[in-house]
Design a protein around this motif. Structure first.
Motif, mmCIF file in Angstrom:
data_model
loop_
_atom_site.group_PDB
_atom_site.id
_atom_site.type_symbol
_atom_site.label_atom_id
_atom_site.label_comp_id
_atom_site.label_asym_id
_atom_site.label_seq_id
_atom_site.Cartn_x
_atom_site.Cartn_y
_atom_site.Cartn_z
ATOM 1 N N TRP A 124 0.290 -1.257 0.110
ATOM 2 C CA TRP A 124 -0.237 0.272 -0.116
ATOM 3 C C TRP A 124 0.776 0.990 -0.022
ATOM 4 O O TRP A 124 0.793 2.465 -0.725
ATOM 5 N N LYS A 125 1.772 1.876 0.857
ATOM 6 C CA LYS A 125 2.733 2.733 0.759
ATOM 7 C C LYS A 125 3.199 2.667 -0.856
ATOM 8 O O LYS A 125 3.756 3.323 -0.692
ATOM 9 N N MET A 126 3.099 1.451 -1.367
ATOM 10 C CA MET A 126 4.216 2.038 -3.082
ATOM 11 C C MET A 126 2.829 1.879 -3.745
ATOM 12 O O MET A 126 2.995 2.022 -5.351
ATOM 13 N N LYS A 127 1.455 2.564 -2.964
ATOM 14 C CA LYS A 127 0.332 2.286 -4.066
ATOM 15 C C LYS A 127 -0.056 1.605 -4.852
ATOM 16 O O LYS A 127 -0.342 1.266 -6.592
ATOM 17 N N LEU A 128 0.463 -0.157 -4.382
ATOM 18 C CA LEU A 128 0.261 -1.029 -5.299
ATOM 19 C C LEU A 128 -0.799 -1.667 -4.295
ATOM 20 O O LEU A 128 -0.832 -1.828 -3.612
ATOM 21 N N ASN A 129 -1.511 -2.608 -5.117
ATOM 22 C CA ASN A 129 -2.983 -3.272 -4.097
ATOM 23 C C ASN A 129 -2.834 -5.095 -3.809
ATOM 24 O O ASN A 129 -2.111 -5.540 -5.071
ATOM 25 N N LEU A 130 -2.718 -5.377 -2.926
ATOM 26 C CA LEU A 130 -2.808 -7.367 -2.402
ATOM 27 C C LEU A 130 -4.176 -8.048 -2.822
ATOM 28 O O LEU A 130 -5.513 -7.173 -2.043
ATOM 29 N N LYS A 131 -4.650 -8.427 -4.293
ATOM 30 C CA LYS A 131 -6.241 -8.384 -4.085
ATOM 31 C C LYS A 131 -6.305 -9.861 -3.617
ATOM 32 O O LYS A 131 -5.238 -11.029 -3.924
ATOM 33 N N HIS A 132 -7.073 -10.625 -3.354
ATOM 34 C CA HIS A 132 -7.651 -11.441 -2.478
ATOM 35 C C HIS A 132 -8.102 -12.156 -2.451
ATOM 36 O O HIS A 132 -9.870 -11.760 -3.343
ATOM 37 N N PHE A 133 -8.023 -13.423 -3.054
ATOM 38 C CA PHE A 133 -8.442 -14.192 -4.110
ATOM 39 C C PHE A 133 -9.181 -15.669 -2.892
ATOM 40 O O PHE A 133 -8.669 -15.842 -1.682
ATOM 41 N N ILE A 134 -10.068 -16.112 -3.100
ATOM 42 C CA ILE A 134 -11.000 -17.581 -1.885
ATOM 43 C C ILE A 134 -10.859 -19.101 -3.175
ATOM 44 O O ILE A 134 -11.110 -19.363 -3.694
#
Length: 430
Positions: A124-134
């Motif tokens: 987030w500090k790099m303005k990148l998203n961690l997308k979560h999948f199930i």
């Protein structure tokens, strides 16, 4: 499609078949960067002094990661392997390869979710998203007939409702090809020694589990083509032995389910389906109740009564020196192979908690080190149930340990695993 690179962070999903994050990344990006991180956190000692990951499960993991790399290479890709803190390494790789987004499968146990949160905060500090999948359960969370907060605490109620009102999604396609950026250094699969562990001794009495998706698919095929032939060693009933591959994500629950359907099995009454439902149930219970499963009191106000000399009793139990032949045989098999049948698990857990009156969380931590099919939700959820502090401890129709006379009427199992000559070889190798 814009010039885009997605980093696919593999954890307990070490497969290319029925892997949504892998397929989705190949569809949404020009290039993907598959990554596996050997996190030192999982190879340190627990609070009880045992290892979080023993050598047998670590070897299975190493084999699984190596097999995943081979599968990705066969599709034209690569697996970048690093060793260290993922909260530091994932962002570094994201910056190095100009990644636009990071994909991963969501976990439920607090340690695993804590690691995800650290990675997410760093990205987030790099303005990148961690997308979560199930992708770890048979039934998708969105297809349940109730929200997570309202999931029935009773397994029976949970089972009836999902079987009646939910459907299992089809498996997702396997990518036809994988395109990766120019990788400067893909890294090497570490050895057990590099992880701070020693090579395990392969006991001739034991079934040898080999990690990886290739072996998982072979075992799945073997199970169905050999039914009802007994495919396990003496002393245990016929079983699929798929749990280590399911725990590591080398095969998905949906793949097992649809194989059941393919072979015309009565799915709802099949023992494999019951196993898959219990796995789902405990994962969803962890999502709902979280840290309660790690407390000695569990869902009660007080923890079970404990013996004064429980340190001594616990040492006898884990070494298989209780003097009760069937209990000791089960523990010998567990320590030698990293695997025991579910009936054995119930018996030794009940003996530790009910007869010896030892803190059940110590048993759960010992299983965490030893079990090749360890997964937090199933392990801690099962132990809480046996100890009588689960979220519905009165409901025990599935947790009613059988006696040694029922499980080993001829004493063959005890004779196999209480063998002084074989045990001395195992001890010498330790």
């Amino acid at each position: 499609m814009s010039d885009k690179t997605i980093l696919v962070w593999f954890r307990n999903d070490l497969r290319v078949h029925d892997n949504e994050i892998l397929l989705e990344a190949t569809r949404k990006a020009d290039k993907i960067l598959p990554v596996y991180c050997f996190d030192p956190h999982y190879f340190q000692a627990s609070t009880a002094g045992s290892l979080k990951t023993g050598s047998i499960r670590a070897r299975f993991l190493i084999e699984s990661v190596a097999d995943l790399r081979t599968s990705l290479r066969n599709l034209g890709g690569e697996l970048v392997i690093v060793q260290g803190n993922p909260a530091e390494l994932i962002p570094q790789l994201a910056e190095q390869y100009q990644v636009s987004e990071v994909y991963h499968h969501r976990e439920v146990a607090f340690e695993e979710t804590g690691i995800s949160e650290e990675v997410e905060a760093a990205l987030w500090k790099m303005k990148l998203n961690l997308k979560h999948f199930i992708g770890h359960t048979l039934y998708h969370k969105e297809d349940l007939p109730f929200p997570i907060k309202d999931i029935p605490d009773s397994f029976n109620t949970f089972k009836k409702k999902v079987e009646r009102d939910s459907n299992v999604r089809p498996c997702v396609q396997t990518p036809e090809a994988i395109h990766i950026p120019d990788v400067a250094d893909a890294g090497e699969v570490p050895s057990l020694e590099q992880l701070g562990l020693t090579e395990p001794f392969d006991d001739a009495r034991a079934y040898r589990f080999v990690g990886g998706e290739t072996a998982a698919l072979q075992q799945l095929d073997y199970y169905f083509t050999h039914q009802p032939v007994t495919i396990v060693k003496k002393g245990s009933s016929a079983a699929s032995r798929l749990s280590p591959w399911l725990a590591m994500g080398c095969i998905s629950p949906r793949q097992v389910y649809w194989e059941l359907v393919k072979h015309g099995q009565n799915v709802n009454n099949h023992p494999l389906m019951l196993e898959l439902l219990w796995r789902d149930y405990f994962r969803f219970m962890f999502k709902k109740h979280s840290s309660k499963f790690y407390s000695a009191a569990g869902f009660k106000n007080t923890a079970p009564e404990l013996a004064a000399n429980q340190d001594e009793l616990f040492e006898q139990w884990k070494a298989g020196r209780t003097g009760v032949p069937y209990i000791d045989a089960c523990m010998h098999e567990l320590n030698a192979t990293g695997f025991i049948h579910n009936s054995c698990r119930q018996v030794v857990a009940a003996y530790l908690t009910k007869e010896l009156k030892v803190d059940w969380t110590r048993g759960a931590q010992w299983f965490e080190e030893k079990l090749i099919d360890y997964s937090p939700a199933s392990n801690w959820g099962n132990w809480a149930y046996i100890a009588g502090v689960g979220n519905d401890p009165r409901e025990n129709r599935y947790f009613n340990p059988k006696t040694a006379a029922e499980l080993d009427p001829k004493g063959e199992y005890v004779k196999l695993w209480l063998n002084e000559e074989a045990d001395s070889k195992l001890a010498a190798s330790a």
